[in-house]
Each structure stands twice: as structure tokens, then as C-alpha cells.
Design a protein around this motif. Sequence first.
Motif, PDB file in Angstrom:
ATOM      1  N   THR A 189       0.929  -1.162   0.068  1.00 41.44           N
ATOM      2  CA  THR A 189       0.009  -0.052  -0.044  1.00 41.44           C
ATOM      3  C   THR A 189       0.849   1.182   0.139  1.00 41.44           C
ATOM      4  O   THR A 189       2.015   1.064   0.380  1.00 41.44           O
ATOM      5  CB  THR A 189      -1.013   0.035   1.304  1.00 41.44           C
ATOM      6  OG1 THR A 189      -0.118   0.534   2.452  1.00 41.44           O
ATOM      7  CG2 THR A 189      -1.779  -1.352   1.458  1.00 41.44           C
ATOM      8  N   LEU A 199      -3.382   3.741  -0.033  1.00 40.58           N
ATOM      9  CA  LEU A 199      -4.059   3.381  -1.128  1.00 40.58           C
ATOM     10  C   LEU A 199      -3.343   2.006  -1.595  1.00 40.58           C
ATOM     11  O   LEU A 199      -2.084   1.871  -1.553  1.00 40.58           O
ATOM     12  CB  LEU A 199      -3.740   4.476  -2.201  1.00 40.58           C
ATOM     13  CG  LEU A 199      -4.473   4.216  -3.569  1.00 40.58           C
ATOM     14  CD1 LEU A 199      -6.134   4.374  -3.437  1.00 40.58           C
ATOM     15  CD2 LEU A 199      -3.873   5.067  -4.639  1.00 40.58           C
ATOM     16  N   SER A 200      -4.186   0.995  -1.761  1.00 40.98           N
ATOM     17  CA  SER A 200      -3.629  -0.174  -2.097  1.00 40.98           C
ATOM     18  C   SER A 200      -2.650  -0.307  -3.545  1.00 40.98           C
ATOM     19  O   SER A 200      -3.335   0.278  -4.457  1.00 40.98           O
ATOM     20  CB  SER A 200      -4.661  -1.255  -2.209  1.00 40.98           C
ATOM     21  OG  SER A 200      -5.405  -1.686  -0.979  1.00 40.98           O
ATOM     22  N   ASP A 215      -1.423  -6.694  -4.856  1.00 40.53           N
ATOM     23  CA  ASP A 215      -1.685  -8.034  -4.397  1.00 40.53           C
ATOM     24  C   ASP A 215      -0.896  -8.940  -5.169  1.00 40.53           C
ATOM     25  O   ASP A 215      -1.707  -9.341  -6.022  1.00 40.53           O
ATOM     26  CB  ASP A 215      -3.050  -8.096  -4.050  1.00 40.53           C
ATOM     27  CG  ASP A 215      -3.291  -9.408  -3.255  1.00 40.53           C
ATOM     28  OD1 ASP A 215      -4.434  -9.398  -2.919  1.00 40.53           O
ATOM     29  OD2 ASP A 215      -2.385 -10.283  -3.120  1.00 40.53           O
ATOM     30  N   ILE A 228      -2.966  -1.344  -8.661  1.00 44.50           N
ATOM     31  CA  ILE A 228      -3.350  -0.190  -9.114  1.00 44.50           C
ATOM     32  C   ILE A 228      -3.283  -0.114 -10.786  1.00 44.50           C
ATOM     33  O   ILE A 228      -2.305  -0.536 -11.315  1.00 44.50           O
ATOM     34  CB  ILE A 228      -2.706   0.881  -8.455  1.00 44.50           C
ATOM     35  CG1 ILE A 228      -3.425   2.309  -8.362  1.00 44.50           C
ATOM     36  CG2 ILE A 228      -1.112   1.022  -8.968  1.00 44.50           C
ATOM     37  CD1 ILE A 228      -2.998   3.077  -7.439  1.00 44.50           C
ATOM     38  N   ASP A 229      -4.076   0.842 -11.490  1.00 43.72           N
ATOM     39  CA  ASP A 229      -4.089   0.841 -12.675  1.00 43.72           C
ATOM     40  C   ASP A 229      -2.581   1.129 -13.513  1.00 43.72           C
ATOM     41  O   ASP A 229      -2.220   0.347 -14.435  1.00 43.72           O
ATOM     42  CB  ASP A 229      -4.883   2.068 -13.374  1.00 43.72           C
ATOM     43  CG  ASP A 229      -6.318   1.870 -13.268  1.00 43.72           C
ATOM     44  OD1 ASP A 229      -7.209   2.501 -13.373  1.00 43.72           O
ATOM     45  OD2 ASP A 229      -6.471   0.456 -13.054  1.00 43.72           O
ATOM     46  N   LYS A 248      -4.823   1.479   8.277  1.00 44.82           N
ATOM     47  CA  LYS A 248      -4.986   0.798   6.842  1.00 44.82           C
ATOM     48  C   LYS A 248      -5.364  -0.637   7.116  1.00 44.82           C
ATOM     49  O   LYS A 248      -4.409  -1.496   7.801  1.00 44.82           O
ATOM     50  CB  LYS A 248      -3.524   0.898   6.008  1.00 44.82           C
ATOM     51  CG  LYS A 248      -3.828  -0.013   4.930  1.00 44.82           C
ATOM     52  CD  LYS A 248      -4.938   0.381   3.730  1.00 44.82           C
ATOM     53  CE  LYS A 248      -4.906  -0.561   2.598  1.00 44.82           C
ATOM     54  NZ  LYS A 248      -5.713  -0.009   1.438  1.00 44.82           N
ATOM     55  N   GLU A 278     -12.043   1.207  -0.105  1.00 37.12           N
ATOM     56  CA  GLU A 278     -11.719   0.661  -1.387  1.00 37.12           C
ATOM     57  C   GLU A 278     -12.585  -0.284  -1.798  1.00 37.12           C
ATOM     58  O   GLU A 278     -12.831  -0.324  -2.923  1.00 37.12           O
ATOM     59  CB  GLU A 278     -10.220   0.234  -1.413  1.00 37.12           C
ATOM     60  CG  GLU A 278      -9.195   1.208  -1.131  1.00 37.12           C
ATOM     61  CD  GLU A 278      -7.797   0.570  -0.913  1.00 37.12           C
ATOM     62  OE1 GLU A 278      -7.496  -0.118  -2.205  1.00 37.12           O
ATOM     63  OE2 GLU A 278      -7.069   0.860   0.066  1.00 37.12           O
TER      64      GLU A 278
END
Lengths: 179, 208
Positions: free
Chosen positions: A75, A80-81, A84, A98-99, B51, B181
Motif C-alpha cells: 500500500t 491506497l492499495s 496484491d 493499481i492501474d 490501513k 476501497e
Amino acid sequence: MTHASLYSWAALLLIVVSTLCSCNRTVVGGTLAPEIYATDSITGRYDFGIEMGKTAQGGIMMARSTDNGVRLVATSYFGLSLFDLTLSPEGYKLNNCIDFLDKPQIWQLLYNDFSLLFLPQYEGKISKDKQGNIVMKGGKGIASGKITYNPQSQETKIKHKWIGMKITLKPIETKQTTE
Amino acid sequence: MKKNIFITLLLLISSQLLVGQSKANIEEINRKLEQHTQSLQSIESDFEQIKHIDIFNEDVISKGTFLYHKDMKICLDYKTPSPYRMVIANNRLMTDMGGKRSVVTLKSNTMMNEMKAMISACMTGNLSAISSDFDLTYKENAEHYIITVTPRKSGVSNYIQRIEIYLAKKDMAVTRLTFYENEQDYTLYKFTNRRFNTLKNDDPRLAI
């Protein structure tokens, strides 16, 4: 007991102790070696940074062993992740990302790098530099990289000079799993 | 039969009363928020960020200082577990990871601009700035107004499913903020030791 046999027992004891301490690598000169960051039921937490040219992204990465490999979850510092990922000797599975990281070329490269750190399968030459850091080399051609591990700080730096990428990883703490 | 009709009527009357109460509260909340944001020059507070990573059933806890100035300057200065600073000011985003600085321009990046506006609005409570791009729903308990913010556009919603904001009734300050999220993974901010209108526009911590 003679001096010779005493030294033999001391050497044997050192070898046994060093193999038990899986986070401390020994220079073995080119055979299969234990992974840099061992994972098991303990969730490892790492300060993680990746730089590509002028862009830098940092955060926290967590690692835990699974049935057939290691699961890595990262993260950003903001929470924000980022990704994974499941690693195994047979390959990787990108569970989520993420994109801007969603590119197969990036993940093939990161799989190679993370495998060297978290999976016990390195078969290349291991050496030491003048500062006492352990040095390994991985990848081929434009994707080739150099991994430098500092045994004192347990920090790892990975450089892919041809593509201008740098990755840093340093343990923050370890924590027993809650499951 | 008569009992069923009575219960049905009772439920209908109660639901109308609740709708009436909720509507009046929204107007009151917006009035209080407008008063609060008009007088707000700056915020300085401590924060704890939690988190939650559902896969590992674990929390990553970070702590630091939050700064805001009304000239759209925001700073999140993390102290633990690792030093990290993020500053948004003058359409630029600066990150400092233990001395390594990176600056990006937000002008041409629509999604980053939306994220900047959302973060600013949610951390300060100035929700009127984003009401056209987000759906807002309201609840309350004894001490807080609880506002749920849901993005309408696909850019931000790819990263954030919804946001939950706790506003303290006594001063309309944001005390808790949760970015979801998805249903399992979230980032929770708790703000404490809040100080209002103490920062100057040229505070070096807000400079890029």
C-alpha cells in the motif's frame, strides 16, 4: 579433545547456526541459497520504494507465506492499495493492482526481483562488495539487475540500470499473524 | 385484522416523522458547515492512520501531523512507521520519502485533481466543493454527524468506493475519516489535538 577437533566442532556449530538464521545470508559462492527475507506464519512488514526515472512511489509492503509460495501486499503511505501478488517457484499471480502498475512487462520484472528476495531458488553467484554487502545478479539483457543486501540494516537495493528502475526494501517490524 | 391495520398505520406515521427529521437535519448540517468553513483559515492536528488489509486480517498503523490552509494547501507529515511527507499546493503534488523528493503537476491530470478536491473537502468538511461530483447521505449520533460520500465519476470510484466522515457536533470539525476501497479494505484517519487558524500561508511545511 585436540585443538583440531575443537575447531572442527566450532565450525560445524557456526554452519548450523547460520542456516537457522534465515535472514542472515552466508556467502556460499554459487549454489542454491536461502531467501533474503524468510516468511512463514509471521507477517513481514517492509518499507518499500520504487523509482522509475523521475517518478517515485513508496509505501509499506507486507509478506506472508502461503501453501505454495509467498503473498505480497503493498500500500502507499497514504493507504491506497498498490498491488496484491502471489509468488511461487512456478510463477506469479497478480490478484490486484493499481492501474498505472497494470502492465505485464513490469510484473515479469518484479516477479524476478521478488523471487530472489522471498523464494529460496537463486542459483547464481553470490559475492560481497567492499562494504560487506551481499551482491547478486538476476535477469537478462535490458531487464538485468543487481541486488545488494546489507546484512546489518537488512536493507535491499535493486537496480535495473538499463531501464532506470530502482527498488528498495527494508524490514520495519515483524508481527505474529492473528489467524 | 384491526391489529394489522393499526401496526401498518403506526409504521407509516413513524416513517414520515423520520423523513421529516432527517431533512431538517441536513439543512442544519449544511448551515453549520457553511458557517464553519467560512471562518476556517487553517487546521493543524495530529492524525493516526489505520490501513486495514483484509487478506491478512491486519492493520498497518501510521501517525503524523495534518496541516491545511484555505489556499488549497494540504500536508500529511508521517512520522511513524517511516518518515514520509506529502504536500499538495499550487496544483502540484510533492512527496518526500526520507529525503527523496518527487514533484508532479496536477494541472493536466483530471483524476488527480478530483482526488485532490475530494481529499481536501473530506478532511476539512467543506463538502459543498464536491457536491456536484459526489452523492452525500447523512446520519447522526449523539456526538457526531456522519456523512457518507460516494463518487459518481468512474475515475475516483476506481480507487474509492465510498468515504465516511464524522463531524463533531460541537465544532463541525472532522474527527474521523474512512476511505473504503471495497467492503473489506479501508483506511481510517483519526484526527486529534485539533488547532484552528494557527497556520500562516507561508508556513514552510506547506511549501513545495
